[in-house]
Design a protein around this motif. Structure first.
Motif, PDB file in Angstrom:
ATOM      1  N   ARG A 197       0.863  -1.183   0.000  1.00 41.74           N
ATOM      2  CA  ARG A 197       0.000   0.000   0.000  1.00 41.74           C
ATOM      3  C   ARG A 197       0.896   1.228   0.000  1.00 41.74           C
ATOM      4  NH1 ARG A 197      -5.350  -1.519  -0.742  1.00 41.74           N
ATOM      5  NH2 ARG A 197      -6.069   0.316   0.409  1.00 41.74           N
ATOM      6  N   ASP A 198       0.727   2.058  -1.013  1.00 45.91           N
ATOM      7  CA  ASP A 198       1.518   3.294  -1.125  1.00 45.91           C
ATOM      8  C   ASP A 198       3.017   2.997  -1.129  1.00 45.91           C
ATOM      9  OD1 ASP A 198      -0.775   4.842  -1.180  1.00 45.91           O
ATOM     10  OD2 ASP A 198      -0.830   5.026   1.011  1.00 45.91           O
ATOM     11  N   GLY A 199       3.402   1.869  -1.732  1.00 50.11           N
ATOM     12  CA  GLY A 199       4.821   1.537  -1.842  1.00 50.11           C
ATOM     13  C   GLY A 199       5.420   0.954  -0.579  1.00 50.11           C
ATOM     14  N   ARG A 200       4.593   0.586   0.396  1.00 53.22           N
ATOM     15  CA  ARG A 200       5.116   0.037   1.660  1.00 53.22           C
ATOM     16  C   ARG A 200       4.410  -1.288   1.936  1.00 53.22           C
ATOM     17  NH1 ARG A 200       7.572   4.581   4.249  1.00 53.22           N
ATOM     18  NH2 ARG A 200       7.708   3.496   6.258  1.00 53.22           N
ATOM     19  N   LEU A 201       5.169  -2.305   2.401  1.00 56.08           N
ATOM     20  CA  LEU A 201       4.606  -3.607   2.711  1.00 56.08           C
ATOM     21  C   LEU A 201       3.873  -3.557   4.051  1.00 56.08           C
ATOM     22  CD1 LEU A 201       7.416  -6.076   1.595  1.00 56.08           C
ATOM     23  CD2 LEU A 201       5.073  -5.958   0.722  1.00 56.08           C
ATOM     24  N   MET A 202       2.643  -4.081   4.094  1.00 65.10           N
ATOM     25  CA  MET A 202       1.811  -4.037   5.308  1.00 65.10           C
ATOM     26  C   MET A 202       1.091  -5.362   5.491  1.00 65.10           C
ATOM     27  SD  MET A 202       0.189  -0.239   4.851  1.00 65.10           S
ATOM     28  CE  MET A 202       1.201   1.112   4.272  1.00 65.10           C
ATOM     29  N   ILE A 203       0.478  -5.508   6.684  1.00 69.82           N
ATOM     30  CA  ILE A 203      -0.292  -6.711   7.011  1.00 69.82           C
ATOM     31  C   ILE A 203      -1.757  -6.321   7.144  1.00 69.82           C
ATOM     32  CG2 ILE A 203      -0.674  -8.533   8.720  1.00 69.82           C
ATOM     33  CD1 ILE A 203       2.263  -8.352   9.431  1.00 69.82           C
ATOM     34  N   PRO A 204      -2.644  -6.978   6.353  1.00 71.61           N
ATOM     35  CA  PRO A 204      -4.087  -6.700   6.516  1.00 71.61           C
ATOM     36  C   PRO A 204      -4.636  -7.395   7.760  1.00 71.61           C
ATOM     37  CG  PRO A 204      -3.712  -8.294   4.753  1.00 71.61           C
ATOM     38  CD  PRO A 204      -2.371  -7.895   5.240  1.00 71.61           C
ATOM     39  N   VAL A 205      -5.336  -6.632   8.627  1.00 67.61           N
ATOM     40  CA  VAL A 205      -5.828  -7.146   9.914  1.00 67.61           C
ATOM     41  C   VAL A 205      -7.276  -6.694  10.090  1.00 67.61           C
ATOM     42  CG1 VAL A 205      -5.440  -7.163  12.412  1.00 67.61           C
ATOM     43  CG2 VAL A 205      -3.502  -6.936  10.865  1.00 67.61           C
ATOM     44  N   ALA A 206      -8.052  -7.525  10.737  1.00 67.71           N
ATOM     45  CA  ALA A 206      -9.420  -7.131  11.077  1.00 67.71           C
ATOM     46  C   ALA A 206      -9.366  -5.974  12.082  1.00 67.71           C
ATOM     47  CB  ALA A 206     -10.186  -8.313  11.651  1.00 67.71           C
ATOM     48  N   LYS A 210      -6.540  -4.688  15.572  1.00 72.48           N
ATOM     49  CA  LYS A 210      -5.519  -3.760  15.105  1.00 72.48           C
ATOM     50  C   LYS A 210      -4.577  -3.313  16.228  1.00 72.48           C
ATOM     51  CE  LYS A 210      -8.483   0.368  15.460  1.00 72.48           C
ATOM     52  NZ  LYS A 210      -9.070   1.486  14.694  1.00 72.48           N
ATOM     53  N   ARG A 211      -5.023  -3.396  17.487  1.00 73.74           N
ATOM     54  CA  ARG A 211      -4.138  -2.987  18.586  1.00 73.74           C
ATOM     55  C   ARG A 211      -3.261  -4.144  19.065  1.00 73.74           C
ATOM     56  NH1 ARG A 211      -5.469   2.037  19.903  1.00 73.74           N
ATOM     57  NH2 ARG A 211      -7.588   2.763  19.512  1.00 73.74           N
ATOM     58  N   ARG A 212      -3.499  -5.338  18.518  1.00 80.35           N
ATOM     59  CA  ARG A 212      -2.696  -6.473  18.940  1.00 80.35           C
ATOM     60  C   ARG A 212      -1.331  -6.505  18.256  1.00 80.35           C
ATOM     61  NH1 ARG A 212      -5.910 -10.861  20.522  1.00 80.35           N
ATOM     62  NH2 ARG A 212      -3.904 -11.935  20.803  1.00 80.35           N
ATOM     63  N   ILE A 213      -1.211  -5.736  17.125  1.00 78.75           N
ATOM     64  CA  ILE A 213       0.067  -5.670  16.405  1.00 78.75           C
ATOM     65  C   ILE A 213       0.606  -4.254  16.541  1.00 78.75           C
ATOM     66  CG2 ILE A 213       1.194  -5.837  14.156  1.00 78.75           C
ATOM     67  CD1 ILE A 213      -0.842  -7.894  13.347  1.00 78.75           C
ATOM     68  N   ARG A 214       1.803  -4.131  17.100  1.00 83.03           N
ATOM     69  CA  ARG A 214       2.408  -2.814  17.272  1.00 83.03           C
ATOM     70  C   ARG A 214       2.841  -2.280  15.910  1.00 83.03           C
ATOM     71  NH1 ARG A 214       4.477  -1.493  22.370  1.00 83.03           N
ATOM     72  NH2 ARG A 214       6.173  -0.384  21.338  1.00 83.03           N
ATOM     73  N   ILE A 229      -1.806  -2.467   8.483  1.00 80.78           N
ATOM     74  CA  ILE A 229      -0.869  -2.045   9.531  1.00 80.78           C
ATOM     75  C   ILE A 229       0.563  -2.303   9.070  1.00 80.78           C
ATOM     76  CG2 ILE A 229      -0.103  -2.453  11.895  1.00 80.78           C
ATOM     77  CD1 ILE A 229      -2.933  -3.287  12.585  1.00 80.78           C
ATOM     78  N   GLU A 230       1.387  -1.280   9.256  1.00 78.30           N
ATOM     79  CA  GLU A 230       2.822  -1.441   9.026  1.00 78.30           C
ATOM     80  C   GLU A 230       3.465  -1.725  10.386  1.00 78.30           C
ATOM     81  OE1 GLU A 230       6.611   0.989   7.085  1.00 78.30           O
ATOM     82  OE2 GLU A 230       4.784   2.071   7.649  1.00 78.30           O
ATOM     83  N   PRO A 231       3.942  -2.964  10.584  1.00 81.75           N
ATOM     84  CA  PRO A 231       4.530  -3.310  11.897  1.00 81.75           C
ATOM     85  C   PRO A 231       5.690  -2.383  12.244  1.00 81.75           C
ATOM     86  CG  PRO A 231       4.139  -5.283  10.593  1.00 81.75           C
ATOM     87  CD  PRO A 231       3.894  -4.125   9.691  1.00 81.75           C
ATOM     88  N   GLU A 232       5.811  -2.141  13.530  1.00 74.69           N
ATOM     89  CA  GLU A 232       6.852  -1.226  14.018  1.00 74.69           C
ATOM     90  C   GLU A 232       8.255  -1.719  13.650  1.00 74.69           C
ATOM     91  OE1 GLU A 232       7.593  -1.018  18.343  1.00 74.69           O
ATOM     92  OE2 GLU A 232       7.055   1.106  18.141  1.00 74.69           O
TER      93      GLU A 232
END
Length: 820
Positions: A197-206, A210-214, A229-232
């Motif tokens: 998304r927008d040139g950045r790799l992310m993880i799709p989450v319900a 969303k607060r379970r992944i930093r 979400i882009e993991p920290e």
């Protein structure tokens, strides 16, 4: 001069122009089609027609014409004129492809002597086109076959892309680890994969997890059921990738800017190449249209003349082809004695179509288009073409149909001269018939005195009579079948035609009393005259059919005569070939006979007249004679020689053959021997008792000495020469090498010793495969590699000549080598 301004709409040439435009490959050619115009200059018209006719031959020939990349890149080339601007990758790739097409076209016509002789007009056109082989090679060095910048375009770009790939791989592995952990904890579904998304790799989450992944929430789906979400842990890696991508883009822009600076000085010459490319596209479209309508190039004369056979209206032909209908061709002849054709005949009988056909085909011809005629046709050139057809009444200009007609006639009379072609439909109509006919006759007389040419359609009887009695005018009729009550759409020149008004009225179904009343009002003289014209048309048609039948029979006889002449010529050639083969066979037979006789004499001498041996030799000679003598003709050279040999043998006094073995018959090492009953000759290598080791060519064999007979060493030498051969494996290898041999060798970038080694192998292969000419690409550079190669070529015996390539195809960067 063409009149009026809407001439093309009136004749249908606008539709022809549109059909040709559809056959163009690019906007370049379409612009040329739109700029196509009428010309009365013989040189211009002849050149245009020759180019089109030659391209028809190109399209129907065996060689494929290069027509893949006809691209219009004039706008990008114009845009880069200011300093600092650059071409993007697609624009640069389009320039490379189109320049390659230009180069291929030039090579198609100029690089082949046969093409130059076959297509002189096109060769002349392409002879001055600038081509850019070096520029194409430089573009290939930075762009791949898909038009993308290569990694090797610069060291910096290669470094950036290597680091980018490494970072991407590391990021992907790290993200997969995070994803598997989330899947094991039930935060993410098992079938979910990382997304971009927008040139950045992310993880799709319900949203609920969303607060379970930093990390940072960047986006959510349109339905709101998924957040991205882009993991920290990968934020820094994504930032580094974004930075590398920006560096990559800046480096690509730098490369393109530098290369654009290289192209900028060449823009005028490149645009000149594209102008020639546009001309080729235009000519190709004209040739395709000519093939579609079965057009030909008639004989052209630089004078006003029209001798057309089987002329066809091209648009009518295309329309009828779709409906599987036949188009009746027209034969039209106008010369200095019969300049103006007055066509009469029934309504809807084809008069206007005939007039439009004349106007359209003459206009097409002088625009450089081939026209659908018979090959025996002759066409002239006119300086002016005027047409008056259709209803041009105008409320704004206060013009009625007849007023508009007279306005055109005024212009015609003012501007007509002997090289003018006039086309007037329904001459004199639109007003009271008597005065309208009189005005039309006066205007026609003025046209005739001006010496112009023309085609005029009319129903007026006074114009028919005027044409019959006036030199320079000739009547023509559109034929009509009175029995079937339908027009034939066939033009017959030499007599006027009837309008068949009574017959058409009867066919439509007007009451008989109305038709009878109309006939009475017209008068007996008029009706009789009209019937007389109809009878003339009928008789003319009858004799015309007779003439055509006779012509067909004559043509059939000519075809049969040509067929039999060709068959006779084939028989003569076959007889000559048989005689030649017989002579060769006789010569071969003589050679075999002479060899047999000489061998017999030698064996008789070697046997020293041993009776049994002599009888065996004589029997062998008699057997050979029986195989070659197919009749009892003893007077042949072979028979005479055999008879002479027999007589010499009979005259020779008999000698007592020794019973003991002579010393000359004792076998020794090095003697030439033959196996009894065999023709192969070998040499004794070793003797062991009653056995000998003999070399027959490349084969060694141990045989008993009593199976060997001693022969002269001259026989061994002859057999050795005769038995020399090339193996089938070697032949297949040479054929495979010839099949895959390429006549170009590229040694650019090699060191001197590597290049010389490659050239050595290349020259050897070329000589073995029988290549006549080869090319060595060594580049220009400092010239050291070129000099090394040429110094070596000067020492090779098989090299007859070498020189620089033509400047259009590489110049001093390529050496062309001619082999013996």
């Amino acid at each position: 001069m063409i009149y009026p301004d809407n001439f093309e709409n009136k004749t249908g040439f606008d539709k022809v122009r549109r059909l040709i435009t559809e056959k163009c490959l690019s906007q370049l050619g379409e612009e040329k089609v739109n700029a196509m115009h009428f010309s009365s200059d013989e040189a211009v018209v002849t050149r245009r027609l020759a180019q089109t006719a030659e391209f028809v031959n190109v399209l129907t020939g065996d060689r494929e014409f290069p027509s893949r990349y006809f691209l219009d890149v004039r706008e990008p080339l114009s845009r880069i004129r200011p300093e600092g601007t650059f071409l993007d990758e697609k624009e640069l790739f389009d320039i490379k492809c189109s320049l390659q097409t230009v180069s291929d076209i030039v090579r198609f016509f100029i690089g082949n002597e046969e093409a130059g002789a076959k297509y002189p007009a096109l060769t002349e056109l392409t002879g001055h086109i600038p081509i850019f082989p070096q520029l194409i090679r430089e573009i290939d060095a930075i762009l791949d076959k898909y038009g993308q910048i290569k990694d090797q375009a610069s060291p910096e770009l290669m470094y950036i892309r290597k680091e980018l790939n490494a970072t991407m791989s590391s990021l992907s592995r790290h993200l997969q680890t995070i994803l598997r952990t989330a899947q094991s904890e039930g935060i993410v579904d098992k079938d979910v994969a990382p997304t971009m998304r927008d040139g950045r790799l992310m993880i799709p989450v319900a949203p609920a997890f969303k607060r379970r992944i930093r990390g940072i929430v960047h986006d959510e789906s349109a339905s709101g059921k998924t957040v991205f979400i882009e993991p920290e842990a990968v934020i820094e890696a994504n930032n580094h990738i974004r930075e590398l991508e920006n560096r990559e883009r800046r480096e690509i822009i730098r490369i393109l800017t530098v290369f654009t600076d290289r192209i900028r000085p060449l823009v005028p010459e490149i645009l000149q190449s594209y102008d020639c490319l546009a001309e080729i596209d235009f000519i190709r479209a004209k040739a395709l249209f000519a093939l579609q309508i079965h057009a030909i190039l008639p004989r052209i004369e630089n004078r006003p003349v029209m001798d057309w056979a089987k002329a066809v209206h091209p648009l009518l032909y295309l329309s009828h082809c779709k409906q599987n209908k036949h188009v009746e061709p027209l034969d039209i002849s106008l010369d200095n004695k019969r300049r103006i054709l007055i066509i009469s005949g029934p309504n809807a009988g084809g008069k206007s179509v005939c007039l439009k056909t004349v106007g359209l085909l003459q206009y097409m011809l002088q625009c450089g288009l081939m026209i659908p005629l018979h090959e025996r046709s002759t066409a002239g050139l006119f300086e002016r073409i005027f047409i008056d057809i259709g209803d041009e009444q105008s409320i704004e200009n206060d013009l009625s149909t007849y007023s508009s007609h007279l306005t055109h006639m005024k212009f015609f009379m003012k501007n007509t001269h002997p090289r003018t072609l006039l086309l007037v439909d329904e001459f004199g109509s639109g007003t009271e018939p008597v005065i309208g006919g009189a005005i039309a006759e006066a205007i026609l007389d003025r046209f005739n005195r001006s010496g112009c040419f023309g085609v005029v359609t009319t129903h007026y009887r006074n114009l028919k009579q005027f044409a019959e009695n006036t030199e320079g005018l000739v009547n023509g009729a559109m034929l009509y079948d009175r029995h079937l009550m339908q027009p034939l759409f066939r033009l017959s020149i030499g007599h006027p035609g009837s309008s068949f008004a009574i017959e058409i009225a009867r066919k439509i179904g007007l009451p008989d009393d109305v038709i009878a009343d109309a006939s009475g009002k017209a008068g007996t003289d008029y009706i009789e005259t009209d019937k007389y014209l109809q009878d003339i048309v009928r008789d003319k048609r009858y004799w015309e059919n007779k003439r055509q039948h006779i012509h067909q029979q004559e043509k059939r006889i000519e075809e049969l005569a040509a067929h039999y002449e060709q068959a006779l010529e084939d028989i003569r050639k076959q007889r000559k070939e048989i005689l030649t083969a017989a002579r060769l066979q006789a010569g071969q037979l003589m050679n075999e006979a002479n060899a047999k006789i000489e061998n017999t004499i030698r064996e008789i001498k070697e046997s020293q007249a041993e009776k049994e041996r002599t009888r065996a030799v004589r029997r062998s000679l008699e057997d050979f004679k029986a195989t070659v003598q197919t009749d009892k003709d003893h007077e042949t050279p072979v028979g005479r020689k055999i008879t002479k040999l027999r007589k010499q043998r009979e005259r020779k006094p008999p000698t007592n053959a020794p019973t003991a073995t002579n010393e000359e018959d004792v076998l020794q090492v090095g003697d030439a021997v033959q196996l009894n009953g065999k023709q192969a000759t070998g040499s004794i290598l070793e003797l062991k008792g009653n056995k000998a080791t003999v070399a027959f060519g490349m084969i060694k064999s141990t045989v008993k000495t009593d199976q060997l007979k001693k022969v002269g060493k001259e026989q061994l030498r002859r057999e050795t020469r005769k038995d020399s051969f090339i193996s089938a494996q070697t032949t297949d290898s040479m054929y495979e090498k010839k099949l895959h041999f390429k006549q170009d060798l590229d040694v650019r970038g090699m060191r001197g010793d590597e290049a010389l080694q490659a050239v050595t192998y290349f020259i050897d292969d070329a000589i073995q495969t029988g290549a006549g000419r080869i090319r060595i690409l060594h580049g220009t550079g400092s010239g050291i590699l070129r000099q090394l190669i040429r110094d070596y070529l000067a020492t090779v015996q098989g090299v007859r000549h070498f020189q620089d390539e033509h400047v259009q195809f590489g110049g001093t960067g390529i050496t062309v080598v001619d082999l013996e």
